[in-house]
Design an enzyme around this catalytic site. Structure first.
Site, PDB file in Angstrom:
ATOM      1  N   CYS A  63      51.189  66.522 106.060  1.00  0.00           N
ATOM      2  CA  CYS A  63      49.919  66.487 105.342  1.00  0.00           C
ATOM      3  C   CYS A  63      49.384  65.051 105.278  1.00  0.00           C
ATOM      4  CB  CYS A  63      50.119  66.983 103.920  1.00  0.00           C
ATOM      5  SG  CYS A  63      51.069  68.477 103.819  1.00  0.00           S
ATOM      6  N   ARG A  68      46.638  64.498 112.727  1.00  0.00           N
ATOM      7  CA  ARG A  68      47.993  64.896 112.364  1.00  0.00           C
ATOM      8  C   ARG A  68      48.156  66.416 112.342  1.00  0.00           C
ATOM      9  NH1 ARG A  68      49.890  60.572 108.346  1.00  0.00           N
ATOM     10  NH2 ARG A  68      51.024  62.196 107.288  1.00  0.00           N
ATOM     11  N   TRP A 117      49.317  70.735 105.789  1.00  0.00           N
ATOM     12  CA  TRP A 117      50.040  71.472 106.845  1.00  0.00           C
ATOM     13  C   TRP A 117      51.026  72.327 106.070  1.00  0.00           C
ATOM     14  CZ3 TRP A 117      50.611  72.246 112.086  1.00  0.00           C
ATOM     15  CH2 TRP A 117      51.854  72.705 112.519  1.00  0.00           C
ATOM     16  N   ASN A 177      52.627  65.466  99.607  1.00  0.00           N
ATOM     17  CA  ASN A 177      53.171  65.546 100.950  1.00  0.00           C
ATOM     18  C   ASN A 177      54.674  65.645 100.789  1.00  0.00           C
ATOM     19  OD1 ASN A 177      53.576  65.317 103.641  1.00  0.00           O
ATOM     20  ND2 ASN A 177      52.824  63.223 103.854  1.00  0.00           N
ATOM     21  N   GLY A 178      55.341  66.566 101.495  1.00  0.00           N
ATOM     22  CA  GLY A 178      56.805  66.654 101.399  1.00  0.00           C
ATOM     23  C   GLY A 178      57.248  67.990 100.827  1.00  0.00           C
ATOM     24  N   GLU A 180      67.711  70.561 128.234  1.00  0.00           N
ATOM     25  CA  GLU A 180      66.599  69.980 127.479  1.00  0.00           C
ATOM     26  C   GLU A 180      66.284  68.566 127.987  1.00  0.00           C
ATOM     27  OE1 GLU A 180      64.329  71.059 125.836  1.00  0.00           O
ATOM     28  OE2 GLU A 180      63.542  69.452 124.590  1.00  0.00           O
ATOM     29  N   LYS A 212      62.723  67.332 129.603  1.00  0.00           N
ATOM     30  CA  LYS A 212      61.964  66.185 129.081  1.00  0.00           C
ATOM     31  C   LYS A 212      61.600  65.260 130.236  1.00  0.00           C
ATOM     32  CE  LYS A 212      60.874  67.279 125.959  1.00  0.00           C
ATOM     33  NZ  LYS A 212      61.181  68.527 125.376  1.00  0.00           N
ATOM     34  N   GLU A 223      58.890  67.061 132.713  1.00  0.00           N
ATOM     35  CA  GLU A 223      57.549  67.403 132.220  1.00  0.00           C
ATOM     36  C   GLU A 223      56.683  66.186 131.938  1.00  0.00           C
ATOM     37  OE1 GLU A 223      57.510  69.585 128.491  1.00  0.00           O
ATOM     38  OE2 GLU A 223      59.189  68.420 127.748  1.00  0.00           O
ATOM     39  N   HIS A 258      79.004  74.393 144.274  1.00  0.00           N
ATOM     40  CA  HIS A 258      78.569  75.658 144.873  1.00  0.00           C
ATOM     41  C   HIS A 258      77.187  75.512 145.511  1.00  0.00           C
ATOM     42  CE1 HIS A 258      82.034  77.706 143.248  1.00  0.00           C
ATOM     43  NE2 HIS A 258      81.803  77.098 142.090  1.00  0.00           N
ATOM     44  N   LYS A 296      49.996  72.499 124.817  1.00  0.00           N
ATOM     45  CA  LYS A 296      50.943  72.480 123.698  1.00  0.00           C
ATOM     46  C   LYS A 296      51.351  73.892 123.304  1.00  0.00           C
ATOM     47  CE  LYS A 296      53.386  70.592 120.486  1.00  0.00           C
ATOM     48  NZ  LYS A 296      54.688  70.060 120.963  1.00  0.00           N
TER      49      LYS A 296
HETATM   50  C1  F6R Z   1      58.646  71.408 126.268  1.00  0.00           C
HETATM   51  C2  F6R Z   1      57.903  72.327 125.444  1.00  0.00           C
HETATM   52  C3  F6R Z   1      57.797  73.735 125.888  1.00  0.00           C
HETATM   53  C4  F6R Z   1      57.849  74.688 124.681  1.00  0.00           C
HETATM   54  C5  F6R Z   1      57.570  76.125 125.133  1.00  0.00           C
HETATM   55  C6  F6R Z   1      57.654  77.104 123.995  1.00  0.00           C
HETATM   56  O1  F6R Z   1      58.656  70.122 125.738  1.00  0.00           O
HETATM   57  O2  F6R Z   1      57.371  71.957 124.422  1.00  0.00           O
HETATM   58  O3  F6R Z   1      58.772  74.060 126.824  1.00  0.00           O
HETATM   59  O4  F6R Z   1      59.104  74.590 124.091  1.00  0.00           O
HETATM   60  O5  F6R Z   1      56.289  76.208 125.707  1.00  0.00           O
HETATM   61  O6  F6R Z   1      56.705  76.817 123.021  1.00  0.00           O
HETATM   62  P1  F6R Z   1      56.845  77.337 121.539  1.00  0.00           P
HETATM   63  O7  F6R Z   1      58.069  76.703 120.963  1.00  0.00           O
HETATM   64  O8  F6R Z   1      55.595  76.915 120.854  1.00  0.00           O
HETATM   65  O9  F6R Z   1      57.004  78.835 121.624  1.00  0.00           O
END
Ligand code: F6R
Length: 610
Positions: free
Chosen positions: A2, A27, A75, A101-102, A483, A487, A490, A506, A605
């Protein structure tokens, strides 16, 4: 998280607050509101939705006049986004009005206590408990400082409060614990803000509040107090950042800011189910009877959320001895598999809107399976449709590549694993206590890793022109490698693959070339030797070995090109630490390649289409 703002001076407070809150929009928020104190009365306007709606509602500020006020962009964490739950919140007679906030972790206990004194509650928020507790003491003390001091001694959690007291014209009060609060000093006016970007257009002269400090604003005067109520001197600082840097808290990118917010996200997510020394899953819809009846778990997710689920699979199976299948949502939704009715489907999603994840969840429900969603965005579709929800407390994530939401998802999964294991008598009390202690130490260990981030920055430049990378691990370390590898690819566009280390010979080993990054994760003692052998096979074919290992691991000390040690923790939680250097590595390679870290090409996103 927030956004918070306070102002007192000679200008119209609502104008200042609307302008300042607009600077905090980046934010992310789901509702907005403000309160202005004028002629002994506090006027409030607030609503679900955008700031523009609020602005229209109060006709650009002119319907709420007065020169002292507080504002907020919310938020949602406790209570869905709604007009009622939007801040400010007030005491029954509006003597005290607050923005927050919190998280007030012990809000239930506070509400129970205040109910006995006749207080009524109108919202679903934890904040209402805080404002009414302050009011409770204010009625006794008739003094804002004394009331705040008494209340914060009782309030558990992390918070930043900004308040108005009806009988104290031209004054704004604030208090903080673990969350930022900044006071700004202008000529005949003063400000409070959760984020310096909200006040930069008005002043660059600021005070940074220390933890557990209380602040009083009067026109052009700012005073600070400690928790005993003694006045504290404080030095004024000059902000030299530009607006763009200020939004990112001084970091170059949101991704790096969010990497640094992980300790807080982890702490708050754990804190949301940990009350008075105990984990309580009743509020996320799981009682002991439900937990005992689970015969199979499906974890369903996409991308990084799937990778968090992959960690969870190992942890739940090992601790709670329940069979777990981890499923890609995009595959699960089209599968015809027989499902046991005593199963639990755990759906993981940051946004709560991912199309495949939502469809897969609906599929599980059609099959009569109980669904538990681990979601970050309150009120999102997955959160609304799931049978129950465990909200992660990461706050809004702006960078496309997830970091803090992933870390918060891991914590939610650990909590489930621990609690399932305890309720089903799969672990004894002393081991459970050790897990409780280790999970609570993760935030400080995450920060310790971040203190050493420069090592990864230096090494990243080696891979500016690389074309391929491998990430290797076994079991939990394989899930972390997935993961880490995502990172890297992407945001830096360096083609990278995560490989279960035993699979190397293999096929994939044929791809290793001189200088190729081969990152290995080593946090599971019983597998150190195994993965070390796989890494050496890569080394003998020219691979550049970068190892992320738990402190104390002696393997590959001589042979690795770089070993980055992470602190020790219970091995079930090691992913939370091992992933941090891999997030940093992906970030630094992307920066070295001069790429748009926060908005990588072709990615969104929230993936709301199939
Ligand atoms: C990678 C990333 C994506 C999400 C995926 C699922 O950094 O952010 O791989 O993890 O698109 O998204 P959510 O978690 O919003 O269902």
């Amino acid at each position: 998280m927030c956004g918070i703002l306070g102002y007192t001076g000679n200008r119209q407070a609502s104008d200042i607050l609307l302008n300042g809150l607009a600077k905090l929009e980046y934010r992310g928020y789901d509702s907005a509101g403000l309160a202005v104190l004028d002629k002994g009365e506090i006027k409030i306007a607030k609503n679900k939705g955008r700031l523009k709606v609020l602005e229209e509602k109060i006709k650009s500020g002119h319907e709420i006049s007065g020169t002292c006020g507080i504002g907020h962009t919310r938020w949602a964490t406790h209570g869905e986004p709604s007009d009622v739950n939007a801040h400010p919140l007030w005491s029954d007679d509006k003597d005290v009005v607050i923005v927050h906030n919190g998280i007030v972790e012990n809000y239930r206990e506070i509400k129970n206590k205040l109910s006995e004194h006749g207080y009524k509650f109108y919202s679903q928020t934890d904040t209402e408990a805080a404002v009414k507790l302050i009011d409770f003491y204010y009625k006794q003390e008739k003094n804002p400082l004394k009331a705040i001091l008494k209340a914060i001694k009782e309030i558990e959690g992390s918070y930043c409060f900004v308040m108005l007291f009806k009988d104290f014209p031209d004054e704004v009060w604030g208090a903080r614990k673990d969350l930022p609060l900044i006071a700004g000093q202008g000529k005949d006016e003063s400000f409070l803000a959760s984020d310096v970007s909200a006040i930069l257009q008005d002043t660059r002269q600021v005070y940074y509040l220390d933890n557990m400090e209380i602040v009083q604003l009067k026109k052009g005067v700012v005073r600070f107090f400690d928790t005993e109520g003694y006045a504290k001197p404080k030095e004024l600082s000059e902000v030299t950042w530009d607006m763009n840097a200020a939004e990112k808290g001084g970091f170059e990118h949101f991704m790096m800011k969010e990497i640094h917010e992980q300790a807080r996200a982890v702490k708050d997510t754990f804190g949301s189910v940990y009350h008075s020394g105990k984990i309580n899953l009743n509020e996320i819809g799981l009682n002991d009877e439900n937990i005992k009846s689970i015969s199979q778990i499906y974890i369903i997710a996409c991308g990084s959320a799937y990778h968090a689920g992959a960690v969870a699979q190992y942890v739940i199976e090992d601790l709670a001895k329940i069979p777990v299948r981890i499923e890609l949502a995009s595959e699960f939704r089209y599968r015809n598999m027989p499902m046991n009715k005593n199963s639990l489907a755990i759906i993981i999603s940051q946004s709560g809107e991912t199309a495949d994840t939502l469809a897969a969840m609906r599929r599980a429900k059609e099959n009569g399976i109980k669904t538990l969603a681990i979601v970050n965005v309150v009120g999102s579709t997955i959160a609304r449709e799931a049978d129950s929800v465990f909200y992660t407390m990461a706050g809004p994530e702006i960078a496309v590549a997830t970091t803090k939401a992933y870390s918060a998802q891991l914590i939610a999964c650990y909590v489930l694993a621990m609690q399932f294991a305890k309720v089903r008598n799969e672990i004894d009390d002393s081991y459970y206590e050790k897990l409780m202690s280790d999970i609570q130490k993760l935030p400080e260990k995450i920060d310790e890793i971040l203190d050493a981030k420069e090592t990864l920055e230096e090494i990243a430049y080696k891979f500016v022109n690389s074309r391929n990378a491998f990430y290797l691990g076994r079991n939990i370390d394989y899930a972390v490698a997935m993961e880490g590898s995502l990172k890297m690819k992407e945001i830096s566009y360096l083609h990278s693959e995560a490989i279960a280390a035993g699979e190397m010979k293999h096929g994939p080993i044929s791809l290793i070339e001189k200088g190729m990054l081969v990152a290995g994760v080593m946090t599971q003692k019983n597998l150190y030797q195994k993965i070390a052998s796989n890494m050496l096979e890569a080394k003998s074919r020219g691979g550049f070995l970068l190892i992320v290992a738990t402190r104390g691991c002696e393997n590959l000390k001589e042979e690795a090109d770089l070993i980055f040690y992470v602190p020790e923790t219970d091995e079930h939680f090691a992913a939370s630490l091992a992933v941090i250097p891999l997030q940093l590595l992906g970030y630094y390679v992307a920066v070295a390649r001069k790429l748009d870290v926060d908005k990588p090409r072709n990615l969104a996103k929230s993936v709301t289409v199939e």
